[in-house]
Design a protein around this motif. Structure first.
Motif, short mmCIF file in Angstrom:
data_model
loop_
_atom_site.label_atom_id
_atom_site.label_comp_id
_atom_site.label_asym_id
_atom_site.label_seq_id
_atom_site.Cartn_x
_atom_site.Cartn_y
_atom_site.Cartn_z
N ARG A 28 0.84 -1.22 0.00
CA ARG A 28 0.00 0.00 0.00
C ARG A 28 0.87 1.26 0.00
NH1 ARG A 28 -2.74 -2.85 4.32
NH2 ARG A 28 -4.56 -3.96 3.50
N TRP A 29 1.92 1.23 0.82
CA TRP A 29 2.81 2.40 0.89
C TRP A 29 3.52 2.63 -0.44
CZ3 TRP A 29 8.35 2.28 0.82
CH2 TRP A 29 8.94 3.53 1.07
N LEU A 30 4.05 1.57 -1.02
CA LEU A 30 4.75 1.72 -2.30
C LEU A 30 3.78 2.20 -3.38
CD1 LEU A 30 7.44 1.32 -3.79
CD2 LEU A 30 6.70 -1.02 -4.32
N HIS A 66 1.53 3.77 -8.67
CA HIS A 66 1.17 2.52 -9.33
C HIS A 66 0.51 1.59 -8.31
CE1 HIS A 66 3.16 3.49 -13.06
NE2 HIS A 66 4.29 3.75 -12.42
N HIS A 67 -0.16 0.57 -8.82
CA HIS A 67 -0.84 -0.37 -7.93
C HIS A 67 0.02 -1.62 -7.76
CE1 HIS A 67 -3.77 -3.58 -6.79
NE2 HIS A 67 -4.14 -2.63 -5.97
N TYR A 68 0.56 -1.78 -6.54
CA TYR A 68 1.36 -2.95 -6.19
C TYR A 68 0.57 -3.86 -5.26
CZ TYR A 68 5.65 -1.06 -8.20
OH TYR A 68 6.60 -0.59 -9.07
N ARG A 69 0.81 -5.14 -5.38
CA ARG A 69 0.13 -6.13 -4.54
C ARG A 69 0.97 -7.39 -4.49
NH1 ARG A 69 -1.70 -9.94 -8.02
NH2 ARG A 69 -1.99 -9.29 -10.20
N LEU A 70 0.61 -8.28 -3.56
CA LEU A 70 1.24 -9.59 -3.53
C LEU A 70 0.73 -10.44 -4.70
CD1 LEU A 70 1.05 -10.38 0.28
CD2 LEU A 70 3.14 -9.99 -1.04
N PRO A 71 1.55 -11.32 -5.24
CA PRO A 71 1.07 -12.19 -6.32
C PRO A 71 0.15 -13.28 -5.79
CG PRO A 71 3.28 -12.84 -5.67
CD PRO A 71 2.96 -11.58 -4.88
N THR A 72 -0.68 -13.81 -6.66
CA THR A 72 -1.40 -15.04 -6.33
C THR A 72 -0.42 -16.21 -6.43
OG1 THR A 72 -2.04 -15.53 -8.62
CG2 THR A 72 -3.51 -14.08 -7.33
N TYR A 73 -0.82 -17.34 -5.88
CA TYR A 73 0.04 -18.51 -5.97
C TYR A 73 0.27 -18.90 -7.43
CZ TYR A 73 1.89 -23.21 -5.34
OH TYR A 73 2.67 -24.33 -5.40
N ALA A 74 -0.79 -18.84 -8.25
CA ALA A 74 -0.65 -19.19 -9.68
C ALA A 74 0.32 -18.26 -10.37
CB ALA A 74 -2.02 -19.15 -10.36
N ASP A 121 -0.98 -13.91 -2.06
CA ASP A 121 -2.27 -13.43 -1.60
C ASP A 121 -3.34 -14.52 -1.63
OD1 ASP A 121 -3.20 -11.11 -0.43
OD2 ASP A 121 -4.26 -10.43 -2.22
N THR A 122 -2.93 -15.74 -1.92
CA THR A 122 -3.87 -16.86 -2.01
C THR A 122 -4.21 -17.39 -0.63
OG1 THR A 122 -3.09 -17.48 -4.21
CG2 THR A 122 -4.19 -19.19 -2.93
N VAL A 151 3.83 -7.71 -7.27
CA VAL A 151 3.38 -7.59 -8.66
C VAL A 151 2.85 -6.18 -8.85
CG1 VAL A 151 1.55 -8.29 -10.26
CG2 VAL A 151 2.85 -10.02 -9.00
N ARG A 152 3.14 -5.59 -10.01
CA ARG A 152 2.56 -4.29 -10.34
C ARG A 152 1.53 -4.48 -11.45
NH1 ARG A 152 6.07 0.49 -12.85
NH2 ARG A 152 4.87 0.09 -14.74
N ASP A 153 0.30 -4.03 -11.18
CA ASP A 153 -0.75 -4.15 -12.18
C ASP A 153 -0.59 -3.09 -13.26
OD1 ASP A 153 -2.17 -6.34 -11.11
OD2 ASP A 153 -3.10 -5.05 -9.61
#
Length: 303
Positions: free
Chosen positions: A131-133, A139-147, A218-219, A279-281
């Motif tokens: 969220r901070w980054l 940009h929108h950063y998040r943890l990746p899914t397992y896939a 994020d899974t 991951v960056r969307d």
């Protein structure tokens, strides 16, 4: 062919920018028009659209006994942009200094090396950093899914599941197979950190995917009873207080746990260290763009 890496200049806070330069992730040079306007120093690997096959994580039951689910196929229609390496100690320390991330526990509180991964972080810590980054870069950063993690890992990903079929009337057969698998996992428990790239780089250009720092995903942990419904609509339940972590073997860790050796792992040998990469969307993206074929438990809500 190796996926391209994006390197551009950021507008971080002064401390975050200093951490980025120390980590060697800011480089000047020509790039595409998109990259030239991309005010973000995060070093990314761009993976093209494609499909990934894997055994979905979770607990799958038939007749009350654990079984291995059928292989799933996910399509990443928009490709994937993932950090080349894990978030560094210096980068996480910058988030703490900005009061956007919680200080780590005593054993890691002074960690600030730009060349070593941040460890001792929980899923909650990792999402706070994302969220901070996102705020700092726009940009929108998040943890990746397992896939997504499996897709990025490429050949570094090994199917760490029991594939044999067993007589359901004799559960001891599977228990013995699980014991043998856990014994095999115990042969790689060295938790000593190495500088980025110390565990090599895969064919996609990502570093340390098979190293001794497991990545948070994020899974959510799932439990699926295959007797209730079969096929793509297989019924199941999610526990999003427990997340899947990916590394040499996958594991399931409560989201607030920082030390995987504290007994937080639901079953089996715990990971050596817990870290993360993001991951960056794409512009306007808000989450993973995937489509799954095969066993798919119904999704619950994230608490």
């Amino acid at each position: 062919m190796r996926a391209p890496v994006v390197k551009t200049l950021s507008k971080f806070t002064a401390l975050a920018l200093a951490a980025a330069f120390m980590a060697g992730c800011v480089q000047e040079g020509p790039g595409s028009p998109e990259e030239a306007n991309d005010q973000d120093a995060t070093e990314l690997v761009i993976l093209p659209a494609g499909q990934v096959k894997y055994y979905p994580p979770g607990e799958y039951l038939r007749n009350g006994f654990p079984v291995t689910p059928q292989q799933a196929t996910d399509t990443l229609g928009s490709g994937l942009r993932m950090m080349k390496r894990q978030v560094s100690q210096a980068e996480y320390a910058a988030c703490v200094a900005a009061k956007a991330c919680k200080p780590l526990d005593r054993d890691h509180r002074e960690d600030a090396d730009p060349d070593l991964p941040a460890v001792g972080v929980s899923w909650r810590d990792a999402t706070d950093y994302a969220r901070w980054l996102s705020r700092e870069t726009g940009h929108h950063y998040r943890l990746p899914t397992y896939a997504e993690w499996v897709y990025a890992a490429g050949a570094a990903y090994k199917e760490d599941v029991i594939l044999d079929e067993f007589d359901p009337s004799d559960p001891a057969q599977r228990w013995l197979a699980e014991y043998a698998l856990e014994t095999q996992r115990k042969t790689t428990v060295d938790g000593t950190l190495r500088p980025f790239g110390g565990f090599g780089q895969n064919e996609n250009g990502l570093q340390d995917m098979a190293g001794n720092v497991w990545d948070w995903t994020d899974t959510c942990s799932t439990r699926v009873n295959l007797d209730l419904v079969s096929g793509p609509a297989a019924g199941g339940s999610e526990n999003c207080g427990v997340r899947v972590v990916a590394g040499p073997h996958r594991s399931y860790i409560t989201d607030f746990i920082r030390d995987p050796k504290s007994g937080a792992c639901s079953v089996g040998v715990p990971p050596s260290n817990l870290g993360f990469r993001l991951v960056r969307d794409e512009a306007g993206g808000v989450g993973p763009q995937t489509q799954r074929f095969g066993v798919r438990p119904r999704m619950g809500s994230d608490p």
